[in-house]
Scaffold this active site. Structure first.
Site, PDB file in Angstrom:
ATOM      1  N   ARG A  78       0.835  -1.195   0.000  1.00 33.14           N
ATOM      2  CA  ARG A  78       0.000   0.000   0.000  1.00 33.14           C
ATOM      3  C   ARG A  78       0.865   1.238   0.000  1.00 33.14           C
ATOM      4  O   ARG A  78       1.796   1.351   0.809  1.00 33.14           O
ATOM      5  CB  ARG A  78      -0.901  -0.011   1.237  1.00 33.14           C
ATOM      6  CG  ARG A  78      -2.114   0.841   1.108  1.00 33.14           C
ATOM      7  CD  ARG A  78      -3.127   0.627   2.195  1.00 33.14           C
ATOM      8  NE  ARG A  78      -2.978  -0.588   2.957  1.00 33.14           N
ATOM      9  CZ  ARG A  78      -2.666  -0.606   4.243  1.00 33.14           C
ATOM     10  NH1 ARG A  78      -2.439   0.507   4.892  1.00 33.14           N
ATOM     11  NH2 ARG A  78      -2.577  -1.759   4.870  1.00 33.14           N
ATOM     12  N   SER A 114      -8.521  -0.099  -0.243  1.00 37.87           N
ATOM     13  CA  SER A 114      -9.428  -0.470   0.841  1.00 37.87           C
ATOM     14  C   SER A 114     -10.147   0.773   1.372  1.00 37.87           C
ATOM     15  O   SER A 114     -10.818   1.468   0.636  1.00 37.87           O
ATOM     16  CB  SER A 114      -8.677  -1.211   1.944  1.00 37.87           C
ATOM     17  OG  SER A 114      -9.557  -1.733   2.904  1.00 37.87           O
ATOM     18  N   HIS A 115      -9.957   1.091   2.670  1.00 33.51           N
ATOM     19  CA  HIS A 115     -10.659   2.242   3.260  1.00 33.51           C
ATOM     20  C   HIS A 115      -9.713   3.425   3.461  1.00 33.51           C
ATOM     21  O   HIS A 115     -10.051   4.371   4.158  1.00 33.51           O
ATOM     22  CB  HIS A 115     -11.259   1.840   4.606  1.00 33.51           C
ATOM     23  CG  HIS A 115     -10.227   1.358   5.583  1.00 33.51           C
ATOM     24  ND1 HIS A 115      -9.745   0.072   5.561  1.00 33.51           N
ATOM     25  CD2 HIS A 115      -9.565   1.996   6.574  1.00 33.51           C
ATOM     26  CE1 HIS A 115      -8.831  -0.054   6.519  1.00 33.51           C
ATOM     27  NE2 HIS A 115      -8.706   1.093   7.139  1.00 33.51           N
ATOM     28  N   LYS A 169      -3.772  -6.476  -2.798  1.00 35.27           N
ATOM     29  CA  LYS A 169      -3.985  -7.654  -1.959  1.00 35.27           C
ATOM     30  C   LYS A 169      -3.782  -8.860  -2.865  1.00 35.27           C
ATOM     31  O   LYS A 169      -4.399  -8.941  -3.932  1.00 35.27           O
ATOM     32  CB  LYS A 169      -5.400  -7.644  -1.362  1.00 35.27           C
ATOM     33  CG  LYS A 169      -5.621  -6.512  -0.362  1.00 35.27           C
ATOM     34  CD  LYS A 169      -7.053  -6.502   0.181  1.00 35.27           C
ATOM     35  CE  LYS A 169      -7.236  -5.380   1.206  1.00 35.27           C
ATOM     36  NZ  LYS A 169      -8.636  -5.277   1.685  1.00 35.27           N
ATOM     37  N   ASP A 225     -17.248  -1.126   3.112  1.00 31.87           N
ATOM     38  CA  ASP A 225     -16.033  -0.319   3.017  1.00 31.87           C
ATOM     39  C   ASP A 225     -15.648  -0.126   1.549  1.00 31.87           C
ATOM     40  O   ASP A 225     -16.359  -0.579   0.645  1.00 31.87           O
ATOM     41  CB  ASP A 225     -14.898  -0.937   3.843  1.00 31.87           C
ATOM     42  CG  ASP A 225     -14.282  -2.176   3.220  1.00 31.87           C
ATOM     43  OD1 ASP A 225     -14.972  -2.843   2.421  1.00 31.87           O
ATOM     44  OD2 ASP A 225     -13.116  -2.482   3.523  1.00 31.87           O
ATOM     45  N   ASP A 260     -13.585  -1.304  -0.604  1.00 33.75           N
ATOM     46  CA  ASP A 260     -13.405  -2.391  -1.574  1.00 33.75           C
ATOM     47  C   ASP A 260     -14.361  -3.560  -1.340  1.00 33.75           C
ATOM     48  O   ASP A 260     -14.232  -4.608  -1.962  1.00 33.75           O
ATOM     49  CB  ASP A 260     -11.955  -2.870  -1.613  1.00 33.75           C
ATOM     50  CG  ASP A 260     -11.488  -3.566  -0.337  1.00 33.75           C
ATOM     51  OD1 ASP A 260     -12.045  -3.265   0.741  1.00 33.75           O
ATOM     52  OD2 ASP A 260     -10.558  -4.389  -0.400  1.00 33.75           O
ATOM     53  N   ASP A 303     -14.981  -5.654   1.217  1.00 38.22           N
ATOM     54  CA  ASP A 303     -14.711  -6.897   1.962  1.00 38.22           C
ATOM     55  C   ASP A 303     -15.097  -6.801   3.438  1.00 38.22           C
ATOM     56  O   ASP A 303     -14.936  -7.760   4.187  1.00 38.22           O
ATOM     57  CB  ASP A 303     -13.254  -7.371   1.805  1.00 38.22           C
ATOM     58  CG  ASP A 303     -12.210  -6.378   2.295  1.00 38.22           C
ATOM     59  OD1 ASP A 303     -12.582  -5.353   2.907  1.00 38.22           O
ATOM     60  OD2 ASP A 303     -11.010  -6.621   2.060  1.00 38.22           O
ATOM     61  N   ARG A 304     -15.642  -5.632   3.859  1.00 39.89           N
ATOM     62  CA  ARG A 304     -16.072  -5.489   5.263  1.00 39.89           C
ATOM     63  C   ARG A 304     -17.486  -4.921   5.308  1.00 39.89           C
ATOM     64  O   ARG A 304     -17.894  -4.173   4.422  1.00 39.89           O
ATOM     65  CB  ARG A 304     -15.119  -4.562   6.032  1.00 39.89           C
ATOM     66  CG  ARG A 304     -13.722  -5.143   6.182  1.00 39.89           C
ATOM     67  CD  ARG A 304     -12.859  -4.324   7.124  1.00 39.89           C
ATOM     68  NE  ARG A 304     -12.641  -2.982   6.620  1.00 39.89           N
ATOM     69  CZ  ARG A 304     -12.764  -1.879   7.354  1.00 39.89           C
ATOM     70  NH1 ARG A 304     -13.116  -1.942   8.628  1.00 39.89           N
ATOM     71  NH2 ARG A 304     -12.522  -0.699   6.829  1.00 39.89           N
ATOM     72  N   THR A 342      -4.917 -10.709  15.002  1.00 38.42           N
ATOM     73  CA  THR A 342      -5.609  -9.784  14.112  1.00 38.42           C
ATOM     74  C   THR A 342      -4.903  -9.759  12.752  1.00 38.42           C
ATOM     75  O   THR A 342      -3.691  -9.880  12.677  1.00 38.42           O
ATOM     76  CB  THR A 342      -5.597  -8.374  14.734  1.00 38.42           C
ATOM     77  OG1 THR A 342      -6.414  -8.396  15.910  1.00 38.42           O
ATOM     78  CG2 THR A 342      -6.132  -7.331  13.777  1.00 38.42           C
ATOM     79  N   GLU A 368     -13.375 -10.985  12.367  1.00 36.35           N
ATOM     80  CA  GLU A 368     -12.494  -9.999  13.018  1.00 36.35           C
ATOM     81  C   GLU A 368     -13.304  -8.794  13.468  1.00 36.35           C
ATOM     82  O   GLU A 368     -14.281  -8.408  12.816  1.00 36.35           O
ATOM     83  CB  GLU A 368     -11.444  -9.496  12.025  1.00 36.35           C
ATOM     84  CG  GLU A 368     -10.302 -10.422  11.754  1.00 36.35           C
ATOM     85  CD  GLU A 368      -9.230  -9.656  11.000  1.00 36.35           C
ATOM     86  OE1 GLU A 368      -8.250  -9.245  11.644  1.00 36.35           O
ATOM     87  OE2 GLU A 368      -9.370  -9.450   9.785  1.00 36.35           O
ATOM     88  N   MET A 369     -12.835  -8.153  14.522  1.00 34.31           N
ATOM     89  CA  MET A 369     -13.472  -6.940  15.028  1.00 34.31           C
ATOM     90  C   MET A 369     -13.535  -5.843  13.954  1.00 34.31           C
ATOM     91  O   MET A 369     -14.420  -4.995  13.957  1.00 34.31           O
ATOM     92  CB  MET A 369     -12.685  -6.448  16.255  1.00 34.31           C
ATOM     93  CG  MET A 369     -13.340  -5.307  16.993  1.00 34.31           C
ATOM     94  SD  MET A 369     -14.885  -5.831  17.750  1.00 34.31           S
ATOM     95  CE  MET A 369     -15.619  -4.243  18.096  1.00 34.31           C
ATOM     96  N   SER A 370     -12.592  -5.863  13.015  1.00 31.85           N
ATOM     97  CA  SER A 370     -12.544  -4.823  11.975  1.00 31.85           C
ATOM     98  C   SER A 370     -13.688  -4.954  10.965  1.00 31.85           C
ATOM     99  O   SER A 370     -13.932  -4.046  10.184  1.00 31.85           O
ATOM    100  CB  SER A 370     -11.216  -4.899  11.231  1.00 31.85           C
ATOM    101  OG  SER A 370     -11.083  -6.177  10.628  1.00 31.85           O
ATOM    102  N   HIS A 377     -14.073  -7.937   8.906  1.00 31.78           N
ATOM    103  CA  HIS A 377     -13.834  -9.037   7.959  1.00 31.78           C
ATOM    104  C   HIS A 377     -14.508 -10.302   8.501  1.00 31.78           C
ATOM    105  O   HIS A 377     -14.255 -10.696   9.643  1.00 31.78           O
ATOM    106  CB  HIS A 377     -12.333  -9.320   7.816  1.00 31.78           C
ATOM    107  CG  HIS A 377     -11.555  -8.212   7.183  1.00 31.78           C
ATOM    108  ND1 HIS A 377     -11.428  -8.087   5.820  1.00 31.78           N
ATOM    109  CD2 HIS A 377     -10.846  -7.187   7.715  1.00 31.78           C
ATOM    110  CE1 HIS A 377     -10.670  -7.017   5.547  1.00 31.78           C
ATOM    111  NE2 HIS A 377     -10.324  -6.458   6.685  1.00 31.78           N
TER     112      HIS A 377
END
Length: 457
Positions: free
Chosen positions: A14, A102-103, A112, A236, A238, A240-241, A300, A319-321, A323
């Site tokens: 990134r 992503s975000h 990715k 988000d 892209d 994925d969340r 994580t 995941e908490m994020s 995902h």
């Protein structure tokens, strides 16, 4: 060529457009990735990109580099990251790249990467950098062809997920690439959809496409108040969340969403392992055990969770994020659109979606708090905590990823971020008094090993 080492992150590559990430750098990364593909016996890589303005130029340069190694490219166009992953399965390539920021802010982009079914992270990403710097590259002439996989993806989801009743929902894509697909997907599932910011626009003119931040969900909260929609979904940049908002405006964070998914999956996979990261609520383990599952706390990071999913054969991880990874009925990659569909499948079987979500166990908790530091310092601070700190009254100190200290009435976590130079802190407890006490214990421990640390609590 000169590479900025900081673009080679723990889970992806990134950088900032025209500064640390240029088409020339993208071509070099493509050549290194293609060379690694050759070494692994991979002949073809699917390449997709999100809706960022820099996407076409970077994806084109990346494809040139992959072809220069003698590997073929299938260009799947402007699609959410999960569709790039889907392409690897559906087209039989086993390998893919999503060109995505992503975000991150609009001037960022990145890659990715999956090769032979393995998500590249850690040393595997550093190996690409080494190949470029040492000129350790394969040479050949690959070809590029285009493929449209959107229809096949929609058919696959709609063929798998069945709603018990039609639902009225709000979806907010934050002008990210999910907007190109989400409205059609959810209408095909039988939903009446109120669209917010579903036009793909790499300037992100309305709000930042990151549903983990409450301020980015306020448009969904307003739309739910003003319409007869019963649920809000936000994606988000892209795709994925997923973010979830109840009719009355409560945000259901991903660790609570995971409770619903775990209950559902365990009804068909009795005794299954459910993986979740160290940032998640301590209510999860009890919930999973009560439903006959085996809770597995893990590091994580989407790439690390995917690796653990593969190793264990678990049917579900989260995941908490935001995902979520469904292996049961799906492919095991993180997909915000599919996660939203599975959520609606569960909730459509309940008479009141709002009540079902609000009934999930909750606790008093903080958002993620960050100690800003210099490069390398977060890992050193956490290493010192792990080796030197004493936490009186703790029931358990978990060190698989940072330091998570469990008490009878809550937990505190300090872990070094793998993406930015910060220590991430999170606290959860049965009461505000307990959180204050646990934060006090962490303050004392951190100041003892790192005097002068600028604590955010």
């Amino acid at each position: 060529m000169q590479l900025a080492p900081e673009i080679f992150k723990a889970y992806d590559i990134r950088g900032i457009i025209d500064k640390t990430l240029t088409p020339e750098v993208a071509r070099a990364i493509g050549h290194a990735l293609g060379s690694e593909a050759v070494a692994r016996g991979q002949q073809t890589i699917a390449v997709g990109r999100d809706g960022r303005l820099s996407g076409p130029a970077l994806a084109g340069a990346l494809a040139e580099g992959i072809c220069a190694a003698g590997v073929d490219v299938i260009d799947v166009g402007c699609v959410p990251t999960p569709l790039s992953y889907f392409a690897a399965f559906h087209l039989g390539t086993d390998s893919c790249v999503s060109v995505t920021g992503s975000h991150n802010p609009p001037d960022y982009n990145g890659f990715k990467m999956v090769l032979g079914g393995q998500t590249l992270f850690g040393e595997l990403i550093q190996d690409l950098r080494r190949r470029i710097e040492e000129g350790d590259l394969a040479h050949g002439t690959g070809s590029v062809r285009k493929a449209d996989i959107v229809g096949d993806y929609l058919d696959r989801v709609v063929g798998d997920v069945k709603l018990a009743r039609p639902m009225k929902i709000v979806i907010d894509c934050g002008n990210g690439v999910a907007g190109a697909i989400a409205p059609e997907l959810f209408r095909r599932l039988g939903c009446e959809v109120t669209e917010l910011f579903c036009e793909v626009d790499g300037h992100f003119p309305n709000h930042h496409p990151d549903p983990s931040k409450p301020e980015n969900l306020q448009d969904v909260v307003r739309a739910l108040a003003e319409t007869d929609a019963e649920l809000g979904l936000a994606f988000d940049g892209d795709g994925d969340r997923l973010g979830v908002v109840t009719k009355d405006g409560e945000i259901i964070y991903p660790d609570r969403q995971l409770m619903l998914f775990a209950e559902d999956v365990l009804s068909r996979v009795p005794g299954g392992q459910i993986i979740y990261d160290v940032k998640c609520t301590r209510n999860l383990a009890h919930w999973i055990r009560e439903r006959g599952g085996e809770p597995v706390m893990w590091n994580t990071g989407h790439a690390l969770v995917k690796a653990k999913l593969k190793e264990t054969g678990a049917p579900l991880a989260g995941e908490m994020s935001g995902h979520m990874f469904f292996k049961e009925r799906w492919y095991g990659f993180d997909d915000g659109l599919y996660t939203g569909a599975r959520l609606l499948e569960i909730l459509s079987a309940r008479p009141d979606a709002n009540a079902a979500l609000k009934a999930l166990p909750d606790a008093v908790s903080t958002p993620e708090l960050n100690i800003k530091m210099n490069e390398g310092e977060p890992f050193e601070l956490v290493r010192r905590l792990r080796e030197q700190a004493a936490f009186d009254g703790a029931q358990e100190v978990i060190t698989i990823d940072g330091v998570r200290v469990e008490y009878a009435d809550g937990f505190g976590l300090a872990r070094p971020s793998n993406t930015t130079p910060v220590v991430v802190l999170r606290f959860e407890a049965d009461s505000q008094e307990a959180i204050t006490r646990i934060q006090g214990a962490f303050r004392q421990a951190i100041e003892a090993v790192w005097p002068g640390a600028q604590l955010p609590f």
